[in-house]
Design a protein around this motif. Sequence first.
Motif, mmCIF file in Angstrom:
data_model
loop_
_atom_site.group_PDB
_atom_site.id
_atom_site.type_symbol
_atom_site.label_atom_id
_atom_site.label_comp_id
_atom_site.label_asym_id
_atom_site.label_seq_id
_atom_site.Cartn_x
_atom_site.Cartn_y
_atom_site.Cartn_z
ATOM 1 N N PRO C 73 0.915 -1.086 -0.136
ATOM 2 C CA PRO C 73 0.063 -0.153 -0.061
ATOM 3 C C PRO C 73 1.050 1.264 0.098
ATOM 4 O O PRO C 73 1.989 1.374 0.461
ATOM 5 N N PRO C 74 0.356 2.279 -0.521
ATOM 6 C CA PRO C 74 1.299 3.611 -0.616
ATOM 7 C C PRO C 74 1.690 4.100 0.834
ATOM 8 O O PRO C 74 2.548 4.902 0.682
ATOM 9 N N GLY C 75 0.894 4.006 1.673
ATOM 10 C CA GLY C 75 1.069 4.436 2.993
ATOM 11 C C GLY C 75 2.171 3.747 3.955
ATOM 12 O O GLY C 75 2.273 4.261 4.922
ATOM 13 N N MET C 76 2.799 2.791 3.307
ATOM 14 C CA MET C 76 3.758 2.225 4.048
ATOM 15 C C MET C 76 5.091 2.286 3.667
ATOM 16 O O MET C 76 5.347 2.250 2.453
ATOM 17 N N ALA C 77 6.170 2.369 4.476
ATOM 18 C CA ALA C 77 7.491 2.290 4.051
ATOM 19 C C ALA C 77 8.346 1.234 4.806
ATOM 20 O O ALA C 77 7.805 0.993 5.859
ATOM 21 N N VAL C 78 9.359 0.585 4.264
ATOM 22 C CA VAL C 78 9.795 -0.682 4.757
ATOM 23 C C VAL C 78 11.402 -0.400 4.714
ATOM 24 O O VAL C 78 11.919 0.120 3.699
ATOM 25 N N GLN C 152 7.183 10.071 3.401
ATOM 26 C CA GLN C 152 5.942 10.500 4.355
ATOM 27 C C GLN C 152 5.063 9.299 4.672
ATOM 28 O O GLN C 152 3.819 9.390 4.130
ATOM 29 N N PRO C 153 5.405 8.137 5.114
ATOM 30 C CA PRO C 153 4.525 7.155 5.200
ATOM 31 C C PRO C 153 3.546 7.505 6.334
ATOM 32 O O PRO C 153 3.798 8.115 7.302
ATOM 33 N N GLN C 154 2.440 6.520 6.345
ATOM 34 C CA GLN C 154 1.589 6.327 7.583
ATOM 35 C C GLN C 154 2.272 5.533 8.537
ATOM 36 O O GLN C 154 2.227 5.679 9.821
ATOM 37 N N VAL C 155 2.654 4.248 8.038
ATOM 38 C CA VAL C 155 3.251 3.359 9.069
ATOM 39 C C VAL C 155 4.700 3.173 8.308
ATOM 40 O O VAL C 155 4.725 3.003 7.231
ATOM 41 N N LEU C 156 5.443 3.023 9.358
ATOM 42 C CA LEU C 156 7.001 2.566 9.134
ATOM 43 C C LEU C 156 7.306 1.087 9.672
ATOM 44 O O LEU C 156 7.100 0.913 10.855
ATOM 45 N N LEU C 157 7.563 0.281 8.459
ATOM 46 C CA LEU C 157 7.842 -1.007 8.974
ATOM 47 C C LEU C 157 9.276 -1.280 9.057
ATOM 48 O O LEU C 157 9.982 -1.038 8.137
ATOM 49 N N MET C 158 9.801 -1.783 10.060
ATOM 50 C CA MET C 158 11.518 -1.967 10.221
ATOM 51 C C MET C 158 11.649 -3.337 10.608
ATOM 52 O O MET C 158 11.232 -3.937 11.641
ATOM 53 N N ASP C 159 12.204 -4.101 9.633
ATOM 54 C CA ASP C 159 12.296 -5.476 9.805
ATOM 55 C C ASP C 159 13.888 -5.898 10.276
ATOM 56 O O ASP C 159 14.877 -5.892 9.526
ATOM 57 N N GLU C 160 14.092 -6.078 11.451
ATOM 58 C CA GLU C 160 15.231 -6.261 12.253
ATOM 59 C C GLU C 160 16.610 -5.309 11.607
ATOM 60 O O GLU C 160 17.442 -5.794 11.315
#
Lengths: 261, 279, 266
Positions: C73-78, C152-160
């Motif tokens: 989705p556009p609002g997410m950054a990994v 400018q994400p809504q949610v920032l996902l950080m994988d280890e």
Amino acid sequence: MRAGDALRRTLLVVALPAVLLTAWWVLSASSTNIYAPPLSQIVEQFRLVWLEGGRFTADVLPSLGRLAAGYALAVALGVGLGVALGSSRTARQVFEPLLELFRAVPAPVLIPVLILLTGIGTTQKVLVIASGCIWPVLLNTVEGVRATDGVLSDTCRSYGITGSARLRHLVLRSASPQIVTGMRQALSIAVILMVISEMFASDNGIGYAVLDFQRSFAIPEMWSGILLLGVLGVLLSLLFRVFEGRVLGWYAGLRRAQRDG
Amino acid sequence: MSATVAEPRAGGVAPPVRRRRAPAARSVALGAAGLLGFALLLEVVPRVGLVDRASLPPTSEILRALVDELGVPAFWTALGETMRAWALGLAIASVAAVLVGLVLGSVAGLRAATASTVEFLRPIPSVALIPLAVLLYGTDIRSTLLLVVYACFWQVLVQVVSGVADVDPVAADTARSYGLGPLARIRYVVWPTALPYVMTGLRLAAAVALVLAITVELITGAPGLGSEIALAQSGGAVALTYALVLVTGLIGVVVNLAFRAVERRALSWHPSVRGEVVT
Amino acid sequence: MLDVHGLNKTYEGHGRTVEALRDLTFTVGEGELVCLVGPSGCGKTTLLKCIAGLMSPTRGEVSLSGRTVDGPPPGMAVVFQEYGRSLFPWMRVRDNVDLPLRHKKLAKAERRRLVDESLEAVGLADAHDAYPWQLSGGMQQRVAIARAVASQPQVLLMDEPFAAVDAQTRADLEDLVRDLWHRLGVTILFVTHDIDEAVYLGERVLMLSSSPTVVREDLAIDLPDARDQLSTRSSPRFAELRARVYSQIQHAKNPTGAPAAGAPVH
């Protein structure tokens, strides 16, 4: 010490060739063997035939033109097909035996075939060149595309970079070291095929001229033609290296960083 | 463009089911389908009239011409000539290149001194020498050999030099400290390191040798498959021309497969997989 | 903001079925910083990929702001663990950060502003012209974070993200994450195997069981909002919380322990 280093390096590069050339010049100066004329004579003929005579426009330019056309065609098709095949495992499995068979046919052997299909003329020669030098480009592109990094691919997906943008920014760039390797190999092959295509059924071109000289026993002229081909090969090789330096500057840096740890 | 979703890297009890390689049978089936599809295409296109039948005969005609030709003794003689030039040229070039390469690579400084010369001579297209070969040897097998040896020599030399350069300096030092002379060092340290490179070089040179042999025959008329093809085409035997072209392709495939098999056998002990040197 | 409901991922192949994720249900509210911890091999990365839309779950769903996630989705950054492989080596740092913005069709001036600001925010204001491979590991990860933040994400996902970095750099980067979180108010879901890190960073810590994975516990971290490596980590409350998480993870490693579906515990 810097000046000393540079001097030493230049010496290494120049020494042996200079020695060999001098030896050739001196040893052949008094040669009476018609097959091995003096180097001075060859150089003289080189100037007369290729630089001052009309052969530059009559033979060299058409040759180079066909070379460029055949090479460009091979690169365009090779990269295009390579990307398609590299992205799909099924496509690879279907086409691999067929491509292996095509690849194994020496391009010069296709000359008679292409004459049957397209007659004798520029099209046929361009196709001969292209059909031979497409293979390194195609195969290297497939390898390069296959090796696209998974993490980079995921990154693109998560940022919504898909389709043609993905192709441009990820696939092609990531495969570019491999593609450029293929292009380099293809260039040598292209020069060879350019010459061959002009030795078979042709009425102009460098290859035609050299063979013509040989048939009419114009030996120094023949050698000058061989010399020209050598110079051409080296020049193109150097030009390519410049191109490679521009396009793959980042890659050289990356490899250096990886090596140094 | 389908991106393969990466399965999670296994760590401990992670799902061990990774996307397994498709069974070989499927690959073979797909490949065969590709070949058959093309054969069919080639059968239909001339018959339908998309291409003039006189310039491109259908597959069935080509195959028939091939079968007929197999019964003609002249074909087998020609094939023998080509393979003789190929084998001889490859052997001479390889031995010479290995010897020169070992020397170049082992003697410090020699490599640097000869580098520029090698780089200059390498890109010279071997075909530039065809007129010279004809001058010297006419349509004899020796003109073919000249070209084949010249081209294959560079091919193998580059690989050998790279192989020697790849020798682990620690291993070399160890050998020297144990008092091994240069010949022994070559046998126990240099050769095993260089072998994968040499095998790659041989495989590439084998392909080049075949191409050159046939090309020289095509252009100069020296005896062999190449001149048979030229004869067939100029004599108007169109189906035969294509059939002979197919034969050269098949030989090339067989040679390539054979060398790959030899490479695998000779290097079955080798831990790493050596890729082709980027020339 | 982010709802995960009944998430299940099962792999089928060659007569074997492996259930990586069994039944995961949790919520991340807007502006929260939630950490996910679990034993090795519990499928943390699989979970993250499902949430990021890079993988489709077998059952269950993920929704972002009420919309089901079906593809990234556009609002997410990994931010991935392998920073070396997630940055484009043929682009300079500023182009790397700029690339996702180009596809959002922003004006050039706006893009430059975002790039400058995010690189400044991660402390790399001087690295615009460098290539990623000229930077150290920690700096490369900062670039990846800057890139994520710039979009400018809504949610920032950080994988280890800090697993492959040395301890001192990791400490700096942890503080950077909290700092960014405070400044930007972005929602963060932080996956890690490092228990100390999870407790130090998070407002909540979700503990996962081992495979087949469920949420064992949802622990609220009641440490003060202003944290620092020295005093927070040596506080008694930190030790308690850490011990709790540690024991849960130890139990989780024992496959016969009955996994409890996410009940918040103090």
